[in-house]
Design an enzyme around this catalytic site. Structure first.
Site, PDB file in Angstrom:
ATOM      1  N   ASP A   1       0.828  -1.209   0.000  1.00 32.49           N
ATOM      2  CA  ASP A   1       0.000   0.000   0.000  1.00 32.49           C
ATOM      3  C   ASP A   1       0.863   1.260   0.000  1.00 32.49           C
ATOM      4  OD1 ASP A   1      -2.187  -1.630   0.304  1.00 32.49           O
ATOM      5  OD2 ASP A   1      -2.216  -1.425   2.483  1.00 32.49           O
TER       6      ASP A   1
HETATM    7  N1  URA Z   1      -1.324  -5.875   3.969  1.00 37.82           N
HETATM    8  C1  URA Z   1      -1.743  -4.595   4.005  1.00 37.82           C
HETATM    9  O1  URA Z   1      -2.738  -4.298   4.649  1.00 37.82           O
HETATM   10  N2  URA Z   1      -1.031  -3.677   3.335  1.00 37.82           N
HETATM   11  C2  URA Z   1       0.078  -3.957   2.625  1.00 37.82           C
HETATM   12  O2  URA Z   1       0.679  -3.067   2.030  1.00 37.82           O
HETATM   13  C3  URA Z   1       0.503  -5.290   2.595  1.00 37.82           C
HETATM   14  C4  URA Z   1      -0.215  -6.226   3.281  1.00 37.82           C
END
Ligand code: URA
Length: 232
Positions: free
Chosen positions: A102
């Site tokens: 993310d």
């Molecule tokens: N899980 C999440 O919530 N975000 C990420 O970036 C990777 C795994």
């Protein structure tokens, strides 16, 4: 050879995705935009560009680990013009992120031009462990940890068993290991047990760890690390 085959061999995208690139007018041959997928190109003499950048067939496989900072996207071209992980990589060949993190997650991100390895590493059936360190707003209880270990219902489907280890209590810091790579999976799993993730960082993919790699920096994988990934 046909243009879509050239693009696939140049690791731009799969043949089918390459056809889409061609249809959408993003590909030029010798300076002229080409929108017909069957167009023939000569890899020795024609200049092929995607979005204005020249692409070439290259046999060299590149495998890189980046310590992704927060505040950048894992997509190569962001529709909102946000900073991309590619802005941290100074390599001429086109390489692509393996899976995603993310915008507000930092940590270990692999990038490669080896499409087959990317496919295998991101395919749900391979289920490679991914380890995260999260700072959360409250300490998970024994019951929460048990729920994680039994898998949690997310969007109508139960996750594979996942693990929580409490690393610190002030601020509450937990290590989470998951086996899949669903969208925002760690955040959603934590939400499901009533914990809010304040910060999230991926520290390991399988046995590959960030080690001392500084935020925003990358390094090439060692032969051993590459062999390990290929064996998974
Ligand atoms: N899980 C999440 O919530 N975000 C990420 O970036 C990777 C795994």
């Amino acid at each position: 050879m046909r243009l879509q085959k050239f693009l696939a061999m140049a690791q731009v995208a799969s043949r089918r995705k390459s056809e889409e690139l061609i249809f959408s007018g993003r590909v030029s041959v010798n300076g002229r935009t080409v929108t017909e997928a069957g167009t023939k190109v000569d890899s020795a003499s024609d200049t092929v560009c995607v979005d204005g950048r020249e692409v070439n067939i290259c046999d060299e496989r590149i495998y890189v680990m980046l310590h992704k900072p927060t505040g950048c996207v894992t997509t190569v071209n962001d529709q909102f013009g946000r900073k991309s992980v590619m802005d941290y990589i100074d390599i001429e060949e086109r390489i692509y992120p393996v899976g995603r993190l993310d915008y507000d997650t930092s940590g270990l991100l692999l990038l490669t031009n080896d499409g087959e390895l990317t496919y295998r590493l991101t395919h749900p059936k391979h289920n490679i462990d991914k380890t995260y360190i999260a700072i959360v707003d409250r300490e998970p209880t024994e019951a929460d940890i048990k729920r994680f270990s039994e898998g949690i219902m997310l969007d109508g489907r139960r996750t594979a068993p996942a693990r929580i280890d409490i690393v610190d209590t002030d601020p509450v810091t937990i290590e989470i290991t998951i086996h899949e790579g669903r969208n925002r999976q760690v955040r959603k799993m934590c939400e499901a047990i009533g914990c809010r993730v304040l910060r999230l960082k991926r520290t390991a993919v399988g046995e590959l760890t960030l080690g001392g790699l500084k935020k925003g920096k990358y390094r090439h994988l060692t032969e051993r690390e590459i062999a390990y990934l290929k064996e998974l």
